[in-house]
Design an enzyme around this catalytic site. Structure first.
Site, mmCIF file in Angstrom:
data_model
loop_
_atom_site.group_PDB
_atom_site.id
_atom_site.type_symbol
_atom_site.label_atom_id
_atom_site.label_comp_id
_atom_site.label_asym_id
_atom_site.label_seq_id
_atom_site.Cartn_x
_atom_site.Cartn_y
_atom_site.Cartn_z
ATOM 1 N N ARG A 101 20.074 -2.918 -15.531
ATOM 2 C CA ARG A 101 19.168 -3.266 -14.435
ATOM 3 C C ARG A 101 18.102 -2.203 -14.201
ATOM 4 N NH1 ARG A 101 17.657 -7.492 -13.704
ATOM 5 N NH2 ARG A 101 15.653 -6.463 -13.953
ATOM 6 N N LYS A 136 -2.623 3.959 -4.416
ATOM 7 C CA LYS A 136 -1.815 2.912 -3.771
ATOM 8 C C LYS A 136 -0.701 2.497 -4.720
ATOM 9 C CE LYS A 136 -5.683 1.349 -0.958
ATOM 10 N NZ LYS A 136 -6.667 0.264 -0.690
ATOM 11 N N LYS A 168 -13.042 10.772 2.597
ATOM 12 C CA LYS A 168 -13.043 9.410 3.117
ATOM 13 C C LYS A 168 -13.493 9.397 4.581
ATOM 14 C CE LYS A 168 -9.843 6.658 1.419
ATOM 15 N NZ LYS A 168 -10.570 5.957 0.338
ATOM 16 N N GLU A 198 -16.876 8.856 0.241
ATOM 17 C CA GLU A 198 -16.913 7.424 0.511
ATOM 18 C C GLU A 198 -17.962 7.138 1.585
ATOM 19 O OE1 GLU A 198 -13.117 4.964 1.273
ATOM 20 O OE2 GLU A 198 -13.919 5.385 3.281
ATOM 21 N N ASP A 219 -18.040 1.757 -0.377
ATOM 22 C CA ASP A 219 -16.846 1.107 0.154
ATOM 23 C C ASP A 219 -17.187 -0.206 0.848
ATOM 24 O OD1 ASP A 219 -14.062 0.946 0.823
ATOM 25 O OD2 ASP A 219 -14.602 1.525 2.864
#
Length: 284
Positions: A101, A136, A168, A198, A219
């Site tokens: 597994r 992410k 950011k 950004e 963005d």
């Protein structure tokens, strides 16, 4: 994967995954297989896709038993077809059952990312825009997921927060503005680091350009605004677009001329590729 990288950075993660699945013993396997018996099983593909993670699949079994043999028929990056035999696992049946597994979880996840990435990269063929991943990623899976992106034909953005400067919106707010953030980053970061920032509109873009940012991330800009920004850059800075870029909409930016497009979907939304370990039977 590089064997040195595997030993340094991967083995411990694989062992953690195995310990999660076998906290004390594999009670089912121990119930039906009390002593050593040599066996063989086939790794079979159940749908078309791009395979990634064959070395990881093998390594899971090797960490349980160094004498296990995984004989592979394909390499990472190969296109595989439904019904195709990808590998044969030979050794202690108890090891095959206990590692199955965990080994499949890695292989299915990585192959799913490679398959999805290849499908998105194909949509950008003929343009000069490079497809990038993001941070992410699934916790403790980043090294595997970013590797799978490369196998699928994408490129890696920064690996982690230590890997590069990416200013950011909240960094801009903390610094007091676009120019201030770029100047502070330039003063602090080593000279070999590029400064990326950004922006959300053309006013912020102009300010970032005048401040000397190396890469400017557009963005969630509409395509027409992106075209204007790319024309303004004209070699003064590289451009990257981001914001909900998926297989369904990425073609709309392929001819805009951005240098990069980053897509979190490559890692957070790719479905697994269905593969299975079948036909286990004793031999000799």
């Amino acid at each position: 994967m590089n064997p040195i990288t595997t030993r340094l950075n991967v083995d411990n993660l694989l062992l953690q995954a195995l310990r999660e699945d076998i906290s004390d013993e594999d009670v089912t396997t121990n119930a039906v297989m009390r002593t050593y018996k040599k066996g063989e099983a086939q790794l079979i593909c159940k749908e078309d896709g791009i395979i990634a993670g064959m070395d990881i699949f093998r390594r899971v079994f090797e960490l349980l038993d160094e004498n296990i043999q995984v004989e592979t028929c394909v390499c990472d990056g190969d296109e595989v077809k439904k019904g195709e035999v990808l590998a044969k696992v030979v050794g202690d049946i108890r090891v095959i059952l206990s590692g199955e597994r965990t080994a499949l979880n890695y292989l299915q996840r990585m192959s799913g990312i490679a398959t999805y990435t290849r499908s998105v990269a194909n949509l950008l063929k003929g343009s000069h825009t490079r497809l990038l991943d993001t941070r992410k990623t699934t916790p403790n899976m980043r090294i595997f997921e970013k590797y799978a992106v490369r196998v699928g034909g994408g490129h890696n953005h920064r690996y982690n927060l230590s890997d590069g400067v990416l200013i950011k919106d909240n960094h801009i707010g903390a610094a007091g503005g676009v120019r201030q953030a770029v100047e502070m980053a330039r003063a602090y970061a080593p000279f070999v680091r590029k400064i990326e920032i950004e922006v959300e509109n053309l006013e912020m873009f102009r300010e970032a350009l005048d401040a000397g940012a190396d890469i400017i991330m557009l963005d969630n800009m509409p395509p027409d605004m992106m075209k204007t920004a790319v024309a303004m850059a004209k070699g003064r800075a590289e451009t990257e677009c981001s914001g909900n870029m998926t297989r369904e909409n990425i073609e709309q930016i392929r001819d805009i001329g951005v240098d990069y497009v980053s897509s979190g979907a490559l890692t957070h939304s790719a479905p697994i590729l269905d593969v299975s370990l079948k036909n286990l039977h004793p031999i000799e």
